[in-house]
Design a protein around this motif. Structure first.
Motif, PDB file in Angstrom:
ATOM      1  N   UNK B  28       0.832  -1.209   0.000  1.00  0.00           N
ATOM      2  CA  UNK B  28       0.000   0.000   0.000  1.00  0.00           C
ATOM      3  C   UNK B  28       0.864   1.255   0.000  1.00  0.00           C
ATOM      4  N   UNK B  29       1.934   1.230   0.782  1.00  0.00           N
ATOM      5  CA  UNK B  29       2.857   2.376   0.806  1.00  0.00           C
ATOM      6  C   UNK B  29       3.426   2.640  -0.589  1.00  0.00           C
ATOM      7  N   UNK B  30       3.821   1.553  -1.267  1.00  0.00           N
ATOM      8  CA  UNK B  30       4.412   1.701  -2.600  1.00  0.00           C
ATOM      9  C   UNK B  30       3.371   2.208  -3.594  1.00  0.00           C
ATOM     10  N   UNK B  31       2.155   1.682  -3.470  1.00  0.00           N
ATOM     11  CA  UNK B  31       1.115   2.085  -4.410  1.00  0.00           C
ATOM     12  C   UNK B  31       0.773   3.569  -4.280  1.00  0.00           C
ATOM     13  N   UNK B  32       0.675   4.058  -3.043  1.00  0.00           N
ATOM     14  CA  UNK B  32       0.132   5.404  -2.844  1.00  0.00           C
ATOM     15  C   UNK B  32       1.161   6.464  -2.478  1.00  0.00           C
ATOM     16  N   UNK B  33       2.311   6.032  -1.948  1.00  0.00           N
ATOM     17  CA  UNK B  33       3.296   7.029  -1.503  1.00  0.00           C
ATOM     18  C   UNK B  33       4.715   6.622  -1.918  1.00  0.00           C
ATOM     19  N   UNK B  34       4.844   6.130  -3.137  1.00  0.00           N
ATOM     20  CA  UNK B  34       6.137   5.673  -3.622  1.00  0.00           C
ATOM     21  C   UNK B  34       7.231   6.711  -3.409  1.00  0.00           C
ATOM     22  N   UNK B  35       6.870   7.995  -3.638  1.00  0.00           N
ATOM     23  CA  UNK B  35       7.879   9.058  -3.608  1.00  0.00           C
ATOM     24  C   UNK B  35       8.464   9.260  -2.196  1.00  0.00           C
TER      25      UNK B  35
END
Lengths: 345, 345
Positions: B28-35
């Protein structure tokens, strides 16, 4: 432990109260549970008298007193230093202390030490029991009546206690179920529902009124209002978990705005009935309103009867001021609505 | 502290996870807050790969990582002994640890000791902040959209995040507001509303979406369902405190009973809309539904479009599967309903 449980009989601690309004809990105990109160403890300077015997420590022990109930509030809601010597003496004799004050009893080192020694319990009625599960929605045996309100602080506890009394007088099996701190002291058990963690509110309400005999009524003390900007979640969880068969709307004549929230109007009694039924149906298809209980203290002896008659004509429900008339009319309606299970043979 | 606040950028701890389903938070972190994610930490035996660089402790320090987020769940929801050496090393370097597991980080003596030494924080996203006030009902500036549901676990968080993304793509000012633990990790702030004490639920929701610019949208992550036998009080408090201008109903095609409560039917979407408006009106007269978000994973590629078209015809609302179509149609409706404040010039 599924609900708080107090050990009777009681001794009521009035402390050094100088005004009756500070000792509301003590007076409530006398009004509703006189038979469980062996006596009172008044400290020097106390100007409040509950009208029951003053007992010494030795007399309390001889009378097998189980708990000393703090029946008064000190300024600031704390336990003053001047009370401690007396409280410690009782704890040393193994007598529980019960309080609903801001200071947690267990955080007072002298009390804690004495309790560890004697095995007496220090019970904060503001602290919910630890074993609360998520609400199951399972239909329980027995019947339930819930008092709901147009606002806070207008007689939901008083109405529930008056109903219990009047139902028992009609030979019905009825027990008051306490959801707030003063109610818990009066009932000797209960759960302070507003202190439960959000996920467990309806579960707590389920534990408050467990399975019972088919002809038994739990009369559940309501909290807040479904229309309250601050406390509606508590009211909703209590409604869902109580899954009441019947409810009584409590109101205060002349109150037009939510107490402390001047921008919010008090809902109409009809709005409260409609929403309570709409939501309550999720867990009990039979839910219905059986009466309205109004605090008419703002109305004269001449006026209040007219007010209630008018309300009764508008709603088609028995409308009473429980302090002036009792709740007998509502109990009669309940017996009419639930003819087969209302009364013991 | 009015909400939990995490310190970016992040390193995601995947531990020794052997299945992707255990590392949902990490993905979920990668999907929504990759940056915001500088890299991942995988222990020996780990079979899950988030597809971002693996960093050493020294590299993490060089990259000025603020927090190590536990992005995986171990069996039983605890922190296994085998993770501790690694976690302690990061804490010793002053990097915060953030987790939403059953064991409280602060209850693990080695972590506690290292944190006391370095000043790093141990943040349990299941523990609400302490400064929560009772809800005031005061109207706040800015706009709010709330995702509500017919049940738990059907996409309220996902929908809110997809809306945030699609609104920002339309040049609207929009921020996701997290009310649950995974959402808090993604947003970097928020309040786990189901863990708040009953009296403060709507107050917590108010703190979650404070005053903001008039043309700004808070997209509030919903919880539970107003019709849920266990969790409806949480949903109600969130609705009252969020005082939303707009809401989106989330549903799962093919789910007919409340998950885990087989005796309770899932309400219809129309019922959810009606009740949300009835109750939401207490705090916002303008409240309206702007769309339906359906998890159609149970439907084939051929069928889901027909299902959504049918639902759209019945409700008169844009109906989407956010995973398949995004939420653009709902954002368009929102812009139509709030023409003057939707978009930046």
């Amino acid at each position: 432990m599924k609900t708080i449980e107090l050990k009777p009989p009681y001794l009521i601690f009035v402390g050094d109260a100088v005004e009756e309004s500070y000792a509301k809990t003590g007076f409530g105990m006398i009004e509703w549970r006189r038979e469980l109160c062996k006596g009172q403890i008044r400290l020097p300077g106390c100007q409040v008298d509950l009208g029951i015997p003053s007992l010494t420590l030795d007399q309390a022990v001889a009378e097998k007193v189980g708990s000393l109930l703090i029946g008064t509030a000190a300024v600031g809601g704390r336990i003053p230093e001047s009370w401690l010597d007396t409280l410690v003496e009782f704890v040393e004799k193994g007598i529980d202390i019960v309080a609903g004050v801001h200071t947690r009893l267990n955080d007072i080192p002298r009390l804690r030490a004495a309790a560890d020694q004697s095995g007496a319990r220090l019970i904060d009625v503001r602290v919910p029991p630890e074993d609360i599960a998520v609400g199951t929605g399972r239909k329980r045996s027995g019947r339930r009546l819930l008092t709901v309100g147009t606002d806070c602080a207008l007689g939901k506890k008083y109405t529930a206690l008056a109903l219990e009394k009047d139902m028992q007088a009609q030979n019905m099996k009825a027990d008051f179920c306490a959801s707030g701190q003063t109610g818990i002291m009066i009932a000797g058990k209960g759960i302070p529902i507003d202190a439960v963690v959000a996920d467990f509110i309806s579960g707590a309400a389920e534990q408050l009124s467990p399975d019972n005999a088919e002809d038994h009524w739990d009369v559940v003390e309501g909290q807040g209002s479904l229309f309250h900007p601050g406390y509606s979640a508590v009211s909703l969880g209590l409604l869902i978990g109580s899954q009441p068969d019947a409810f009584v709307v409590c109101h205060k004549a002349g109150r037009h705005h939510i107490m402390g929230w001047p921008d919010f109007e008090v809902p109409t009694i009809e709005d409260v009935i409609e929403r309570t039924i709409n939501i309550g149906r999720q867990v009990n298809r039979e839910i219905r309103c059986v009466g309205v209980s109004v605090n008419t203290s703002s109305l004269s002896e001449d006026m209040y009867g007219l007010y209630l008659d008018d309300l009764s004509a508008k709603t088609g429900l028995p409308c009473v001021d429980p302090l002036r008339d009792g709740t007998r009319k509502i109990v009669n309606r309940l017996l009419m609505e639930f003819p087969n299970i209302g009364r013991n043979e």
